[in-house]
Scaffold this motif. Structure first.
Motif, short mmCIF file in Angstrom:
data_model
loop_
_atom_site.label_atom_id
_atom_site.label_comp_id
_atom_site.label_asym_id
_atom_site.label_seq_id
_atom_site.Cartn_x
_atom_site.Cartn_y
_atom_site.Cartn_z
N MET A 188 -12.46 8.98 9.42
CA MET A 188 -13.22 9.48 10.57
C MET A 188 -13.13 8.47 11.69
SD MET A 188 -17.12 8.73 9.26
CE MET A 188 -17.61 7.08 8.74
N GLU A 189 -13.23 8.94 12.92
CA GLU A 189 -13.24 8.08 14.11
C GLU A 189 -12.13 7.03 14.02
OE1 GLU A 189 -17.29 6.74 14.36
OE2 GLU A 189 -18.01 8.71 15.01
N ASP A 190 -12.48 5.72 13.90
CA ASP A 190 -11.47 4.67 13.81
C ASP A 190 -11.31 4.13 12.39
OD1 ASP A 190 -10.78 4.65 16.53
OD2 ASP A 190 -12.48 3.38 17.03
N THR A 191 -11.79 4.88 11.40
CA THR A 191 -11.76 4.43 10.01
C THR A 191 -10.60 5.06 9.24
OG1 THR A 191 -14.15 4.13 9.98
CG2 THR A 191 -13.05 4.31 7.85
N PHE A 192 -9.80 4.18 8.62
CA PHE A 192 -8.71 4.59 7.74
C PHE A 192 -8.86 3.85 6.42
CE2 PHE A 192 -7.10 5.42 11.94
CZ PHE A 192 -6.20 6.47 11.83
N LEU A 193 -8.51 4.52 5.32
CA LEU A 193 -8.50 3.92 3.99
C LEU A 193 -7.07 3.84 3.50
CD1 LEU A 193 -10.03 3.07 1.29
CD2 LEU A 193 -9.87 5.51 0.68
N SER A 194 -6.72 2.74 2.85
CA SER A 194 -5.39 2.62 2.23
C SER A 194 -5.54 2.14 0.80
CB SER A 194 -4.49 1.67 3.02
OG SER A 194 -4.91 0.32 2.86
N THR A 195 -4.52 2.42 -0.01
CA THR A 195 -4.56 1.99 -1.40
C THR A 195 -3.16 1.73 -1.92
OG1 THR A 195 -5.67 2.40 -3.52
CG2 THR A 195 -4.43 4.23 -2.58
N GLY A 196 -3.09 0.97 -3.01
CA GLY A 196 -1.82 0.64 -3.64
C GLY A 196 -2.07 -0.10 -4.94
N THR A 197 -1.03 -0.59 -5.55
CA THR A 197 -1.17 -1.27 -6.84
C THR A 197 -2.03 -2.53 -6.78
OG1 THR A 197 1.01 -2.25 -6.44
CG2 THR A 197 0.91 -0.33 -7.89
N PRO A 198 -2.09 -3.29 -5.65
CA PRO A 198 -2.97 -4.48 -5.62
C PRO A 198 -4.43 -4.17 -5.29
CG PRO A 198 -1.09 -4.70 -4.10
CD PRO A 198 -1.24 -3.27 -4.44
N GLY A 199 -4.74 -2.91 -4.95
CA GLY A 199 -6.11 -2.56 -4.59
C GLY A 199 -6.19 -1.74 -3.32
N SER A 200 -7.41 -1.56 -2.83
CA SER A 200 -7.65 -0.70 -1.68
C SER A 200 -8.21 -1.50 -0.51
CB SER A 200 -8.63 0.42 -2.04
OG SER A 200 -8.11 1.24 -3.07
N ASN A 201 -7.88 -1.02 0.70
CA ASN A 201 -8.29 -1.70 1.94
C ASN A 201 -8.84 -0.67 2.91
OD1 ASN A 201 -6.82 -4.68 1.88
ND2 ASN A 201 -5.69 -3.13 0.73
N ILE A 202 -9.66 -1.15 3.86
CA ILE A 202 -10.24 -0.26 4.86
C ILE A 202 -10.20 -0.91 6.22
CG2 ILE A 202 -12.66 -1.01 4.70
CD1 ILE A 202 -13.34 2.07 4.61
N THR A 203 -10.05 -0.10 7.25
CA THR A 203 -10.17 -0.56 8.63
C THR A 203 -11.16 0.35 9.34
OG1 THR A 203 -9.03 -0.93 10.75
CG2 THR A 203 -8.16 0.82 9.34
N THR A 204 -12.01 -0.23 10.17
CA THR A 204 -12.96 0.55 10.95
C THR A 204 -12.71 0.41 12.45
OG1 THR A 204 -14.55 -1.27 10.87
CG2 THR A 204 -14.75 0.45 9.18
N GLN A 257 0.85 -1.19 0.00
CA GLN A 257 0.00 0.00 0.00
C GLN A 257 0.89 1.25 0.00
OE1 GLN A 257 -4.06 -0.63 0.61
NE2 GLN A 257 -2.79 -1.77 -0.83
N SER A 258 0.62 2.16 -0.93
CA SER A 258 1.45 3.36 -1.05
C SER A 258 0.86 4.56 -0.33
CB SER A 258 1.65 3.72 -2.52
OG SER A 258 0.41 3.89 -3.18
N CYS A 259 -0.39 4.43 0.18
CA CYS A 259 -1.03 5.58 0.82
C CYS A 259 -2.04 5.12 1.87
CB CYS A 259 -1.75 6.43 -0.23
SG CYS A 259 -2.48 7.96 0.41
N VAL A 260 -2.10 5.85 2.96
CA VAL A 260 -3.13 5.64 3.97
C VAL A 260 -3.70 7.00 4.35
CG1 VAL A 260 -1.48 5.66 5.90
CG2 VAL A 260 -3.72 4.56 6.17
N GLU A 261 -5.02 7.05 4.57
CA GLU A 261 -5.70 8.31 4.87
C GLU A 261 -6.70 8.12 6.01
OE1 GLU A 261 -6.80 12.45 3.43
OE2 GLU A 261 -5.04 11.21 3.86
N PHE A 262 -6.68 9.04 6.96
CA PHE A 262 -7.66 9.03 8.04
C PHE A 262 -9.00 9.53 7.50
CE2 PHE A 262 -9.67 11.63 11.49
CZ PHE A 262 -10.13 10.56 12.26
#
Length: 312
Positions: free
Chosen positions: A256-272, A249-254
């Motif tokens: 809201m609250e406990d949610t972060f989004l990340s992305t990269g060449t294989p796709g995007s992921n999320i944590t809540t 993953q080349s990027c992670v972004e806050f």
């Protein structure tokens, strides 16, 4: 996630989302683009006279005002105040040791640019007049041998209320943090490192905790040691995620609250849950994801002018 593709457009690494309507992207071959309708339509342009520039990062303040940063030689910073109709050079350095990686602002007037180490110090430039002038930051952080920053998404540098965060990679994976009271602090983080393609690529901080993310872009399907969690006050490593993001993953972004989004060449992921567990939400390759400074709009950008809008 809704996405669109603009054929024959550049690789996009810079992205700045102003509000729920306005966002700018920047990329290779001198291209930048702006949307005024929340990402539905984009107006692309090649900045005249800078057709070979690699605009790795952009900071936008409105649909009229933005600053773009070019990696490579010469190192450049340009600014527009008329929606991209005209651009003026605000910084230029032809020294081949200068390679700019990322730019971030915590206030409209105050921002920093991070560059690869020169000698044993990371390059840090500072502006206090909205990008009109740039000067060396008062304290340049120490770099270890073979350590570097990645110009992949413009988010290896974060400036938050005067505090500076830097995610490093290469031979080491570290979080470098600055405050006026304590100066520079250096913490090693267990993200894959040791090779030029490995390390921490991005950092994002929420209200109480933060995420450092990366991996190995040369082996982007590997899921070991991709993300770590840390407590922001006091700054310390938390237990590793029980479930890691699905690959580099080349990027992670806050978000809201406990949610972060990340992305990269294989796709995007999320944590809540603040990075304890990650779930893959999309297979599309992107380089960067950013949330609106004022609003809820979340945009992703990648190669060939690829743009995505996250629907929460």
């Amino acid at each position: 996630m809704n996405s669109c593709n603009r054929a024959n457009q550049p690789a996009s690494g810079g992205l700045s989302v102003v509000d729920d309507s306005v966002a700018w992207v920047s990329g290779s071959r001198g291209y930048i683009a702006i949307t005024r309708d929340g990402g539905k339509n984009w107006a692309w342009q090649q900045v005249k006279g800078f057709e070979k520039a690699d605009f790795r990062d952009i900071e936008a303040f409105s649909d009229k005002s933005a600053v773009i940063m070019s990696s490579g030689t010469p190192a450049l910073v340009l600014k527009t105040t008329d929606g991209g109709a005209n651009w003026k050079v605000k910084y230029k350095n032809t020294d081949t040791t200068y390679f700019l990686d990322a730019m971030d602002f915590d206030k409209p007037k105050h921002g920093l640019i991070l560059g690869d180490p020169i000698g044993n110090k990371f390059l840090l430039l500072e502006t206090n007049d909205s990008g009109e002038t740039w000067n060396p930051f008062k304290s340049q952080p120490t770099a270890l041998k073979g350590e570097a920053a990645f110009a992949a998404s413009g988010t290896c540098l974060r400036v938050i209320d005067g505090k500076i965060l830097i995610a490093s990679g290469g031979t080491n994976s570290r979080l470098l943090s600055w405050s006026d009271k304590k100066g520079w602090n250096y913490i090693n983080f267990p993200i894959t490192h040791g090779k030029p393609s490995q390390g921490s690529f991005s950092v994002a901080q929420g209200r109480k905790s933060g995420i450092l993310i990366g991996g190995d872009y040369a082996n982007d399907k590997k899921t070991d040691s991709i993300a770590v969690r840390y407590l922001s006050k006091p700054l310390k490593l938390l237990t590793p995620p029980a479930k890691q993001p699905a690959g580099f993953q080349s990027c992670v972004e806050f978000i809201m609250e406990d949610t972060f989004l990340s992305t990269g060449t294989p796709g995007s992921n999320i944590t809540t849950d603040g990075g304890k567990t990650w779930s893959k939400i999309d297979d599309t390759s992107f380089n960067v994801c950013r949330k609106a400074k004022r609003g809820k709009l979340v945009i992703l950008a990648g190669n060939s002018g690829k743009i995505g809008v996250l629907k929460m």
